[in-house]
Design a protein around this motif. Structure first.
Motif, PDB file in Angstrom:
ATOM      1  N   VAL A  45      82.108  -8.422  32.165  1.00  0.00           N
ATOM      2  CA  VAL A  45      81.704  -8.903  30.838  1.00  0.00           C
ATOM      3  C   VAL A  45      82.777  -9.732  30.136  1.00  0.00           C
ATOM      4  N   GLY A  46      83.947  -9.867  30.757  1.00  0.00           N
ATOM      5  CA  GLY A  46      84.981 -10.668  30.125  1.00  0.00           C
ATOM      6  C   GLY A  46      86.306 -10.515  30.838  1.00  0.00           C
ATOM      7  N   HIS A  47      87.347 -11.010  30.173  1.00  0.00           N
ATOM      8  CA  HIS A  47      88.689 -10.955  30.752  1.00  0.00           C
ATOM      9  C   HIS A  47      89.707 -10.793  29.629  1.00  0.00           C
ATOM     10  N   GLY A  48      90.621  -9.860  29.807  1.00  0.00           N
ATOM     11  CA  GLY A  48      91.715  -9.684  28.865  1.00  0.00           C
ATOM     12  C   GLY A  48      91.507  -8.548  27.881  1.00  0.00           C
ATOM     13  N   ARG A  49      92.613  -8.192  27.224  1.00  0.00           N
ATOM     14  CA  ARG A  49      92.630  -7.065  26.276  1.00  0.00           C
ATOM     15  C   ARG A  49      91.655  -7.284  25.123  1.00  0.00           C
ATOM     16  N   ALA A  50      91.580  -8.497  24.568  1.00  0.00           N
ATOM     17  CA  ALA A  50      90.675  -8.750  23.435  1.00  0.00           C
ATOM     18  C   ALA A  50      89.221  -8.551  23.852  1.00  0.00           C
ATOM     19  N   GLU A 108      90.389   5.536  25.626  1.00  0.00           N
ATOM     20  CA  GLU A 108      91.657   5.484  26.341  1.00  0.00           C
ATOM     21  C   GLU A 108      92.201   4.061  26.347  1.00  0.00           C
ATOM     22  N   LYS A 109      93.438   3.912  26.830  1.00  0.00           N
ATOM     23  CA  LYS A 109      94.099   2.601  26.830  1.00  0.00           C
ATOM     24  C   LYS A 109      93.288   1.554  27.582  1.00  0.00           C
ATOM     25  N   ASP A 110      92.751   1.900  28.759  1.00  0.00           N
ATOM     26  CA  ASP A 110      92.033   0.932  29.592  1.00  0.00           C
ATOM     27  C   ASP A 110      90.611   1.374  29.931  1.00  0.00           C
ATOM     28  N   ARG A 111      90.079   2.308  29.172  1.00  0.00           N
ATOM     29  CA  ARG A 111      88.725   2.823  29.429  1.00  0.00           C
ATOM     30  C   ARG A 111      88.128   3.327  28.123  1.00  0.00           C
ATOM     31  N   THR A 112      86.949   2.818  27.786  1.00  0.00           N
ATOM     32  CA  THR A 112      86.266   3.211  26.552  1.00  0.00           C
ATOM     33  C   THR A 112      84.785   3.381  26.856  1.00  0.00           C
ATOM     34  N   GLY A 113      84.194   4.422  26.299  1.00  0.00           N
ATOM     35  CA  GLY A 113      82.759   4.606  26.479  1.00  0.00           C
ATOM     36  C   GLY A 113      82.309   5.999  26.127  1.00  0.00           C
ATOM     37  N   PHE A 114      81.084   6.296  26.522  1.00  0.00           N
ATOM     38  CA  PHE A 114      80.505   7.602  26.216  1.00  0.00           C
ATOM     39  C   PHE A 114      79.345   7.872  27.162  1.00  0.00           C
ATOM     40  N   ALA A 115      78.903   9.111  27.130  1.00  0.00           N
ATOM     41  CA  ALA A 115      77.677   9.494  27.846  1.00  0.00           C
ATOM     42  C   ALA A 115      76.808  10.279  26.899  1.00  0.00           C
ATOM     43  N   TYR A 116      75.502  10.067  27.023  1.00  0.00           N
ATOM     44  CA  TYR A 116      74.594  10.952  26.312  1.00  0.00           C
ATOM     45  C   TYR A 116      73.650  11.606  27.298  1.00  0.00           C
ATOM     46  N   VAL A 132      83.347   0.893  29.527  1.00  0.00           N
ATOM     47  CA  VAL A 132      84.027  -0.388  29.664  1.00  0.00           C
ATOM     48  C   VAL A 132      85.427  -0.086  30.190  1.00  0.00           C
ATOM     49  N   ALA A 133      85.839  -0.816  31.224  1.00  0.00           N
ATOM     50  CA  ALA A 133      87.168  -0.613  31.808  1.00  0.00           C
ATOM     51  C   ALA A 133      87.896  -1.948  31.919  1.00  0.00           C
ATOM     52  N   LEU A 134      89.205  -1.880  31.689  1.00  0.00           N
ATOM     53  CA  LEU A 134      90.074  -3.041  31.840  1.00  0.00           C
ATOM     54  C   LEU A 134      90.849  -2.864  33.141  1.00  0.00           C
ATOM     55  N   ASP A 135      90.563  -3.712  34.120  1.00  0.00           N
ATOM     56  CA  ASP A 135      91.244  -3.646  35.418  1.00  0.00           C
ATOM     57  C   ASP A 135      92.664  -4.193  35.295  1.00  0.00           C
ATOM     58  N   HIS A 136      93.490  -3.914  36.306  1.00  0.00           N
ATOM     59  CA  HIS A 136      94.889  -4.380  36.316  1.00  0.00           C
ATOM     60  C   HIS A 136      94.998  -5.900  36.253  1.00  0.00           C
ATOM     61  N   ASP A 137      94.001  -6.603  36.798  1.00  0.00           N
ATOM     62  CA  ASP A 137      94.047  -8.075  36.785  1.00  0.00           C
ATOM     63  C   ASP A 137      93.449  -8.672  35.510  1.00  0.00           C
ATOM     64  N   GLY A 138      93.055  -7.814  34.547  1.00  0.00           N
ATOM     65  CA  GLY A 138      92.504  -8.282  33.282  1.00  0.00           C
ATOM     66  C   GLY A 138      90.992  -8.382  33.246  1.00  0.00           C
ATOM     67  N   THR A 139      90.329  -8.133  34.375  1.00  0.00           N
ATOM     68  CA  THR A 139      88.869  -8.171  34.406  1.00  0.00           C
ATOM     69  C   THR A 139      88.312  -7.003  33.593  1.00  0.00           C
ATOM     70  N   VAL A 140      87.319  -7.289  32.754  1.00  0.00           N
ATOM     71  CA  VAL A 140      86.661  -6.254  31.948  1.00  0.00           C
ATOM     72  C   VAL A 140      85.313  -5.968  32.586  1.00  0.00           C
ATOM     73  N   ARG A 141      85.123  -4.716  32.991  1.00  0.00           N
ATOM     74  CA  ARG A 141      83.881  -4.294  33.654  1.00  0.00           C
ATOM     75  C   ARG A 141      83.146  -3.287  32.789  1.00  0.00           C
ATOM     76  N   PHE A 142      81.837  -3.449  32.758  1.00  0.00           N
ATOM     77  CA  PHE A 142      80.948  -2.516  32.068  1.00  0.00           C
ATOM     78  C   PHE A 142      80.124  -1.804  33.135  1.00  0.00           C
ATOM     79  N   THR A 143      80.122  -0.483  33.090  1.00  0.00           N
ATOM     80  CA  THR A 143      79.392   0.291  34.087  1.00  0.00           C
ATOM     81  C   THR A 143      78.441   1.267  33.421  1.00  0.00           C
ATOM     82  N   VAL A 144      77.205   1.247  33.883  1.00  0.00           N
ATOM     83  CA  VAL A 144      76.209   2.239  33.495  1.00  0.00           C
ATOM     84  C   VAL A 144      76.049   3.171  34.691  1.00  0.00           C
ATOM     85  N   THR A 145      76.207   4.461  34.455  1.00  0.00           N
ATOM     86  CA  THR A 145      76.015   5.476  35.484  1.00  0.00           C
ATOM     87  C   THR A 145      75.026   6.485  34.935  1.00  0.00           C
TER      88      THR A 145
END
Length: 183
Positions: A45-50, A108-116, A132-145
């Motif tokens: 969904v994006g790249h970087g901390r912002a 968390e620093k590189d992981r934000t989200g919730f479960a219901y 939402v997770a921020l990978d080491h290379d700056g890639t921002v991934r959104f995961t639905v589980t």
């Protein structure tokens, strides 16, 4: 003070019961419980901390769900354990609302989200997480589980249509979040 009063009144209200025993299982998506349909969908969904911070805020403040076209009624402005949430879609008398309760959160620093998880009155039984997770290379991934199974006669009758709709909605959320992060 208002937040404290809101929190107290929330705790005092009777809560619908969760409808499945594997509470919190989406926290470790590698070991989802057997006997359920499993869903895992990841989207960049994006790249970087912002971008990470924007995506995390959109997920945990219900903005992503609302921007996807769903109506969200929640008794907190931000996801926190115990929050009662009703997500609904449709129009007028064809609007279907599904009640849930927030099970866990990650701020968390590189992981934000919730479960219901599903509560009494939901047509399915199970749990769904939005992370939402921020990978080491700056890639921002959104995961639905998610893991779910029919909870009432009409979702049993719908058979394989329900998992297809859930997968389509997960893809739609990923596209919606990508758009929100870009704007």
């Amino acid at each position: 003070m208002t937040r404290l009063l809101s929190s107290l009144s929330r705790r005092e209200r009777p809560r619908p019961a969760l409808t499945y025993p594997e509470v919190g299982a989406t926290r470790s998506p590698a070991a989802l419980p057997e006997g359920y349909h499993h869903l895992r969908h990841t989207a960049v969904v994006g790249h970087g901390r912002a971008a990470f911070e924007a995506a995390g805020a959109a997920v945990t403040t219900w903005r992503m769900h609302r921007a996807s076209g769903a109506r969200v009624l929640a008794d907190t402005d931000r996801a926190e354990p115990g929050t009662a949430v009703e997500v609904s879609a449709g129009v007028g008398p064809l609007r279907i609302g599904v009640p849930c309760s927030v099970i866990w959160t990650a701020y968390e620093k590189d992981r934000t989200g919730f479960a219901y998880g599903t509560v009494t009155g939901h047509p399915e039984c199970g749990e769904e997480s939005f992370v939402v997770a921020l990978d080491h290379d700056g890639t921002v991934r959104f995961t639905v589980t998610a893991f779910s199974r029919p909870g009432v006669w009409y979702t049993r009758l719908a058979g394989p249509l329900v998992p297809l709709l859930q997968r389509a909605y997960a893809h739609h959320l990923g596209r919606t979040l990508r758009r929100l992060v870009r704007t």
